[in-house]
Enzyme design. Structure first.
Site, PDB file in Angstrom:
ATOM      1  N   CYS A  56       0.863  -1.177   0.000  1.00 59.67           N
ATOM      2  CA  CYS A  56       0.000   0.000   0.000  1.00 59.67           C
ATOM      3  C   CYS A  56       0.900   1.227   0.000  1.00 59.67           C
ATOM      4  O   CYS A  56       2.091   1.109  -0.298  1.00 59.67           O
ATOM      5  CB  CYS A  56      -0.984  -0.016   1.173  1.00 59.67           C
ATOM      6  SG  CYS A  56      -0.263   0.218   2.807  1.00 59.67           S
TER       7      CYS A  56
ATOM      8  N   ASN B 284       2.408   1.619   4.259  1.00 58.85           N
ATOM      9  CA  ASN B 284       2.672   0.349   4.926  1.00 58.85           C
ATOM     10  C   ASN B 284       2.348   0.393   6.425  1.00 58.85           C
ATOM     11  O   ASN B 284       3.036  -0.210   7.234  1.00 58.85           O
ATOM     12  CB  ASN B 284       4.119  -0.106   4.675  1.00 58.85           C
ATOM     13  CG  ASN B 284       4.390  -1.546   5.078  1.00 58.85           C
ATOM     14  OD1 ASN B 284       5.476  -1.855   5.552  1.00 58.85           O
ATOM     15  ND2 ASN B 284       3.451  -2.431   4.892  1.00 58.85           N
TER      16      ASN B 284
ATOM     17  N   CYS C 146      -1.389   0.599   7.259  1.00 61.63           N
ATOM     18  CA  CYS C 146      -2.817   0.268   7.375  1.00 61.63           C
ATOM     19  C   CYS C 146      -3.163  -0.981   6.567  1.00 61.63           C
ATOM     20  O   CYS C 146      -3.288  -2.073   7.107  1.00 61.63           O
ATOM     21  CB  CYS C 146      -3.701   1.428   6.914  1.00 61.63           C
ATOM     22  SG  CYS C 146      -3.577   2.919   7.905  1.00 61.63           S
ATOM     23  N   ARG C 147      -3.303  -0.802   5.258  1.00 63.56           N
ATOM     24  CA  ARG C 147      -3.846  -1.870   4.416  1.00 63.56           C
ATOM     25  C   ARG C 147      -2.897  -3.040   4.209  1.00 63.56           C
ATOM     26  O   ARG C 147      -3.294  -4.199   4.381  1.00 63.56           O
ATOM     27  CB  ARG C 147      -4.272  -1.300   3.064  1.00 63.56           C
ATOM     28  CG  ARG C 147      -5.396  -0.289   3.191  1.00 63.56           C
ATOM     29  CD  ARG C 147      -5.665   0.433   1.905  1.00 63.56           C
ATOM     30  NE  ARG C 147      -4.553   1.346   1.605  1.00 63.56           N
ATOM     31  CZ  ARG C 147      -4.402   1.977   0.460  1.00 63.56           C
ATOM     32  NH1 ARG C 147      -5.273   1.800  -0.521  1.00 63.56           N
ATOM     33  NH2 ARG C 147      -3.391   2.804   0.279  1.00 63.56           N
ATOM     34  N   SER C 148      -1.659  -2.775   3.818  1.00 61.74           N
ATOM     35  CA  SER C 148      -0.764  -3.895   3.521  1.00 61.74           C
ATOM     36  C   SER C 148      -0.365  -4.695   4.764  1.00 61.74           C
ATOM     37  O   SER C 148      -0.317  -5.929   4.689  1.00 61.74           O
ATOM     38  CB  SER C 148       0.449  -3.458   2.702  1.00 61.74           C
ATOM     39  OG  SER C 148       1.176  -2.438   3.331  1.00 61.74           O
TER      40      SER C 148
ATOM     41  N   ASP D  20      -8.269   3.293   1.331  1.00 67.64           N
ATOM     42  CA  ASP D  20      -7.342   3.732   2.369  1.00 67.64           C
ATOM     43  C   ASP D  20      -8.133   4.288   3.550  1.00 67.64           C
ATOM     44  O   ASP D  20      -8.821   5.299   3.416  1.00 67.64           O
ATOM     45  CB  ASP D  20      -6.407   4.800   1.800  1.00 67.64           C
ATOM     46  CG  ASP D  20      -5.280   5.163   2.742  1.00 67.64           C
ATOM     47  OD1 ASP D  20      -5.321   4.762   3.929  1.00 67.64           O
ATOM     48  OD2 ASP D  20      -4.341   5.837   2.290  1.00 67.64           O
TER      49      ASP D  20
END
Length: 162
Positions: A8, A11, A13-15, A125
């Protein structure tokens, strides 16, 4: 060993959420010795930082511990090392394509390609939103992870539990 990198922007939150959820799934299916999982960001905003506390809290409620992960930026050697490099959204995919060597371009995929809903193309996001955004990320990541694991089994054969 099959190697998977989730990507993401920062690095945090999402990934890391995707890496944590997929790691749990891999462990639950007894494949932890066959799949290596990592995450990275396309930008260096948060290098060395733990995942966002809101991401950690939401993941923890679902049995996923993100606390040991630390943000890092995608490195040139990642394109050689990893078998799958899964972008969380189209912007991150564009950035990855810009820096990816041509011989590794086949490794790049949008993670949401593994969700059968053509309306969902990006993991949104949640950074500037509230807690519901982190829950939405988890919902999407859990679904995509299950389908991605199925893809691995179908593509890579019996050694991955097919």
């Amino acid at each position: 060993m099959l190697k998977v990198l989730f990507v993401c922007m920062g690095n945090i939150c999402r990934s890391p959420t995707a890496a944590g959820v997929f790691q749990r799934l891999v462990e639950q299916t007894g494949m932890h010795n066959m799949v290596e999982i990592d995450s990275a960001g396309t930008h260096a905003y948060h290098v060395g930082s733990a995942p966002d506390p809101r991401a950690q809290k939401a993941a923890y409620r679902r049995g996923v511990d993100l606390s040991t992960q630390r943000a890092r930026r995608v490195a040139a050697e990642d394109f050689d090392y990893f078998d799958y490099i899964l972008a969380m959204d189209a912007d991150n995919m564009r950035h990855l394509r810009e820096v990816c060597p041509p011989q590794a371009a086949h490794k790049l995929r949008l993670f949401m390609e593994f969700v059968p809903d053509p309306e969902v193309t990006d993991v949104p996001d949640p950074y500037y939103g509230n807690a519901t955004g982190f829950e939405r990320v988890l919902d999407l990541v859990e679904l995509a992870s299950e389908n991605f694991l199925r893809h691995i089994r179908e593509t890579h054969g019996s050694s991955y539990g097919r």
